[in-house]
Design an enzyme around this catalytic site. Structure first.
Site, short mmCIF file in Angstrom:
data_model
loop_
_atom_site.label_atom_id
_atom_site.label_comp_id
_atom_site.label_asym_id
_atom_site.label_seq_id
_atom_site.Cartn_x
_atom_site.Cartn_y
_atom_site.Cartn_z
N SER A 199 0.83 -1.21 0.00
CA SER A 199 0.00 0.00 0.00
C SER A 199 0.87 1.26 0.00
O SER A 199 0.58 2.24 -0.68
CB SER A 199 -0.89 0.04 1.25
OG SER A 199 -1.61 -1.14 1.41
N GLY A 250 -5.90 -3.29 -8.19
CA GLY A 250 -7.07 -2.45 -7.96
C GLY A 250 -6.70 -1.17 -7.22
O GLY A 250 -7.24 -0.09 -7.51
N ASP A 274 -6.23 -9.75 5.85
CA ASP A 274 -5.36 -10.64 5.07
C ASP A 274 -4.70 -11.72 5.91
O ASP A 274 -4.06 -12.62 5.38
CB ASP A 274 -4.27 -9.83 4.37
CG ASP A 274 -4.84 -9.02 3.21
OD1 ASP A 274 -5.81 -9.50 2.58
OD2 ASP A 274 -4.31 -7.93 2.93
#
EC number: 2.5.1.19
Length: 447
Positions: free
Chosen positions: A32, A103, A329
């Site tokens: 991220s 994404g 996750d």
């Protein structure tokens, strides 16, 4: 269901580790934060050096896209050097921007492109082209930009950026760090105050990194535990070097392995400790894990520390549903830890796991069942019965369904199991954790 393997599947048989795991390692950089570092450095004025960038396929697509938009990006060994263009100065790309499987990159970049007066076309791989973009295109169009998508609001998508973007004020219908980030990034080149209301706190990596590059971001608490985030544009970003922290989601695998293999002790240096990402660490401590943080510091606006992990006798745990967003996750590898704990565990509120890369909930259940662990699902809760001395763990084959986290969880299970565990394919682990098998072998795993 048809199985699509990589050209060369890499099956692996994992036997119980014959020696304790020991040593000091670093895990790959946070995905991220890697995406955001490349994007913001490209929008900054001056030269930024990024160290520890995750060099996985997704992040390399972001680097390629920012180059196509005019940033100069080179890398020498560990260091990535970005010569930024400044907000508002991106150039129109000559070709289609291909975001691969990411994404995150597609949605964040849509925000940036919507407030720059250029036209661009974005596509991705088959998986990304099947995911709807409506969550970002609807709010972003409020700034005067225009999005033309395929049927079902899917990629490929043309983005006609607004020449004089107006600021967006938006209340998120569902919590999404990606949508929030896209709107904030659009606001950097809009005239006035951009405001996003989120019903519950989501990952705040974008806000932290904007501040790191000198953009004042205002965060106010609103009733019901939500937040109001705002910034004023047009904003100027100043180049500022970034050290990307180790990914806490990746660190979960060596951590659980060290907890389960007797007499192990390892240190993982430079792991990100953002409280919106470390639900697993809190849960493992509740189970009795010795998991110590040393040398805490701030890097690139993010809290970072070194983790010392020692083999521990774990007991069952009841994990509340509100912890799910901070460890979504990590449930497969937590389920493995629960299988070796004393007593049963209940993991609550896992509906989000049904919509990950695979149906990760049923795949996690299948992984445990194949290896003799008693587990059941009630509504959105997973209940795992811990260790039973009369019943060996292991001996099964795990179908990973090309889900990298399931493959790594299966390897961790095998290192602590009574009988060898067969993993059908490990070829795709490198998408999120390059070099995982050799790193574990460096600790003594003997894979």
């Amino acid at each position: 269901m048809q199985r699509h393997h990589h050209a060369s599947a890499a099956p692996l048989s994992v036997s119980r580790s014959s020696v304790p795991l020991s040593g000091t390692i670093a895990v790959p950089g946070d995905k991220s934060i890697s995406h955001r570092a490349l994007m913001l450095a490209s929008l900054a004025e001056g030269r930024t050096t990024i160290t520890g960038l995750l060099e996985g396929e997704d992040v390399l697509r972001t680097a390629q896209a920012m180059r196509a938009l005019g940033a100069k990006i080179t890398h020498e060994g560990e260091k990535w050097i970005v010569e930024g263009r400044g907000v508002g100065a991106l150039s129109e790309p000559e070709d289609v921007l291909d975001m691969g499987n990411s994404g995150t990159a597609a949605r964040l970049l849509s925000g940036i492109l919507s407030s720059h007066g250029i036209t661009s076309i974005m596509t991705g791989d088959a998986s990304l082209r099947s995911r709807p973009m409506r969550r970002v295109t609807v709010p972003l169009a409020e700034n005067g930009s225009c999005f033309v998508t395929r049927k079902g609001e899917r990629l490929p998508m043309a983005i006609v950026g607004s020449r004089q973007a107006t600021p967006i004020s938006y209340r998120l219908p569902v919590a999404s760090a990606q949508v929030k980030s896209a709107i904030l990034l659009a606001g950097l080149n809009a005239q006035g105050e951009t405001r996003v209301e989120e019903p519950v706190a989501t990952r705040d990596h974008t806000e932290n990194m904007l501040r790191h590059f000198g953009v004042p971001v205002q965060i106010d608490k609103i009733p019901e535990g939500g937040r109001l985030i705002s910034l004023t544009g047009p904003a100027a970003l100043k180049a500022h070097d970034v050290v990307v922290p180790g990914d806490p989601s990746s660190s979960a695998f060596p951590i659980v392995a060290a907890l389960l293999v007797p007499n192990s002790e390892i240190v993982i240096v430079g792991v990100g400790l953002n409280v919106l990402r470390t639900g697993l660490f809190a849960t493992l401590r509740e189970m009795g894990a010795v998991l110590l943080v040393e040398n805490e510091r701030i890097e690139g606006g993010e809290p970072v520390g070194d983790l010392r992990v020692k083999a521990s006798a774990l007991h069952g745990v009841d994990v509340p549903p509100e912890r799910a967003p901070s460890m979504i996750d990590e449930y497969p590898v937590l389920a493995v830890a629960c299988a070796f704990a004393n007593g049963s565990s209940r993991l609550r509120g896992l509906e989000e796991l049904r919509v990950k890369e695979s149906d990760r909930l049923s795949a996690t259940v299948a992984l445990l069942v194949a290896n003799g662990v008693s587990v059941r699902v009630e509504d959105d809760d997973m209940i795992i019965d811990g260790r039973d001395s009369n019943k060996p763990i292991g001996g099964g084959t795990v179908e990973t369904k090309m889900d990298h986290r399931l493959a790594m969880s299966a390897i961790v299970l095998g290192l602590a199991a009574d009988l060898p565990v067969h993993v059908d394919d490990t070829a795709f682990i490198d998408t999120s954790f390059p070099g995982f098998v050799s790193l574990m072998n460096g600790l003594g795993a003997g894979l």
